[in-house]
Design a protein around this motif. Structure first.
Motif, PDB file in Angstrom:
ATOM      1  N   UNK A  98       0.832  -1.208   0.000  1.00 35.40           N
ATOM      2  CA  UNK A  98       0.000   0.000   0.000  1.00 35.40           C
ATOM      3  C   UNK A  98       0.866   1.257   0.000  1.00 35.40           C
ATOM      4  N   UNK A  99       1.905   1.278   0.838  1.00 41.46           N
ATOM      5  CA  UNK A  99       2.820   2.426   0.845  1.00 41.46           C
ATOM      6  C   UNK A  99       3.574   2.528  -0.480  1.00 41.46           C
ATOM      7  N   UNK A 100       3.965   1.394  -1.023  1.00 45.50           N
ATOM      8  CA  UNK A 100       4.718   1.403  -2.278  1.00 45.50           C
ATOM      9  C   UNK A 100       3.902   2.018  -3.406  1.00 45.50           C
ATOM     10  N   UNK A 101       2.652   1.598  -3.555  1.00 49.20           N
ATOM     11  CA  UNK A 101       1.849   2.059  -4.688  1.00 49.20           C
ATOM     12  C   UNK A 101       1.214   3.424  -4.461  1.00 49.20           C
ATOM     13  N   UNK A 102       1.109   3.859  -3.202  1.00 50.43           N
ATOM     14  CA  UNK A 102       0.491   5.153  -2.925  1.00 50.43           C
ATOM     15  C   UNK A 102       1.485   6.283  -2.710  1.00 50.43           C
ATOM     16  N   UNK A 103       2.706   5.947  -2.300  1.00 51.99           N
ATOM     17  CA  UNK A 103       3.646   6.994  -1.911  1.00 51.99           C
ATOM     18  C   UNK A 103       4.798   7.183  -2.900  1.00 51.99           C
ATOM     19  N   UNK A 104       5.044   6.230  -3.784  1.00 49.14           N
ATOM     20  CA  UNK A 104       6.245   6.282  -4.610  1.00 49.14           C
ATOM     21  C   UNK A 104       5.897   6.202  -6.092  1.00 49.14           C
ATOM     22  N   UNK A 105       6.710   6.884  -6.886  1.00 50.87           N
ATOM     23  CA  UNK A 105       6.608   6.832  -8.336  1.00 50.87           C
ATOM     24  C   UNK A 105       7.894   6.216  -8.884  1.00 50.87           C
ATOM     25  N   UNK A 106       7.759   5.210  -9.715  1.00 45.49           N
ATOM     26  CA  UNK A 106       8.934   4.548 -10.275  1.00 45.49           C
ATOM     27  C   UNK A 106       8.549   3.903 -11.604  1.00 45.49           C
ATOM     28  N   UNK A 107       9.556   3.623 -12.392  1.00 47.24           N
ATOM     29  CA  UNK A 107       9.333   3.020 -13.694  1.00 47.24           C
ATOM     30  C   UNK A 107       8.777   1.600 -13.528  1.00 47.24           C
ATOM     31  N   UNK A 108       7.746   1.297 -14.310  1.00 53.07           N
ATOM     32  CA  UNK A 108       7.134  -0.028 -14.255  1.00 53.07           C
ATOM     33  C   UNK A 108       6.116  -0.195 -13.138  1.00 53.07           C
TER      34      UNK A 108
END
Length: 283
Positions: A98-108
């Motif tokens: 949840x934190x990964x997909x809501x808080x961070x922007x990254x390629x792929x």
């Protein structure tokens, strides 16, 4: 039907009848299962042969009850253990996701999100077979290469836990993500401005805000694991969870004992859901 728009009386009656029939359709099979758990007969079917508690508390065959049937009790304990492990793993990974997909922007990121959702659209039996083939291949390769037998990759409880976790973690991620999206990040920023570290701000502000979602995700994961059959059937070893044990009993012939187990599961699931609803309302 939209309540604010006036409707003809016939339409209201038809809509009410549809709603009533829908709930009867949902409740009637469960009611029948519960009623025949008290039938004083060898089969859960008509004719009704009288009321009895023997299928719950009986200690003499052929009417031995749930609480005296060691194989059923052992299977219940196995299911609780598996469900608890799966729930803990799913909530921990779901929180990280949840934190990964809501808080961070990254390629792929979009591709990774789709990959995370894939287990939800793959049939459970296909998922179980795939995991079994992959794990057996790895275990056989380890044995051929180094004579190391990795028991965790053989059919058994560790593989059942990993198999269920592979798709239940996705459900936990979606539940927690929905709550995290509503969080006001300015609260974390205020804590940082007051001298708190980032981890401290998350632990003292964000996690308490997510508590209802974490509890809800754990309950959902527990129930989904407890009732899972398709994936578990492909990965189970000698210690069978309750769904597999009931399936094996059903192949030998149905008795009101299975109705009694089903009634206990319905009551337990309803009580757990009620506790979760009350907890969320208090929050």
């Amino acid at each position: 039907m939209i309540p604010t728009i006036p409707q003809p009386r016939a339409a209201r009656i038809a809509y009410g009848a549809y709603v009533a029939l829908f709930f009867v359709y949902l409740a009637l099979p469960l009611t029948v299962v519960g009623v025949f758990a008290f039938n004083n007969g060898q089969f859960p079917s008509l004719p009704w042969e009288g009321f009895t508690w023997n299928w719950f508390f009986g200690d003499e065959r052929p009417m031995i009850g749930v609480f005296h049937e060691r194989s059923i009790l052992r299977a219940m304990g196995t299911s609780v253990f598996v469900a608890f492990c799966v729930a803990l793993l799913s909530v921990a990974v779901g929180l990280s996701n949840a934190f990964l997909f809501n808080r961070y922007q990254f390629r792929g990121k979009s591709l990774l999100y789709v990959v995370m959702l894939l287990p939800l659209v793959i049939p459970g039996i296909v998922l179980g077979i795939s995991i079994l083939v992959f794990s057996s291949t790895v275990a056989n390769a380890a044995w051929d290469a180094a004579k190391v037998d990795i028991q965790a990759l053989r059919p058994g409880l560790p593989l059942v836990i990993l198999g269920q976790f592979s798709f239940i973690a996705t459900i936990a991620t979606l539940v927690i993500s929905a709550r995290l999206q509503k969080f006001d990040r300015s609260l974390e920023e205020a804590a940082l401005n007051l001298g708190a570290g980032k981890l401290t701000a998350v632990r003292t502000i964000t996690i308490p805000f997510l508590a209802p979602a974490l509890i809800g995700a754990m309950v959902v994961a527990f129930l989904m694991s407890f009732e899972n059959f398709n994936t578990t059937l492909m990965l189970v070893g000698s210690d069978a969870p309750l769904t597999i044990a009931m399936f094996d009993r059903l192949k030998e012939g149905s008795t009101p004992l299975l109705n009694a187990v089903s009634l206990l599961l319905m009551l337990g699931s309803s009580l757990l859901a009620l506790v979760m609803i009350l907890f969320q309302r208090r929050r």
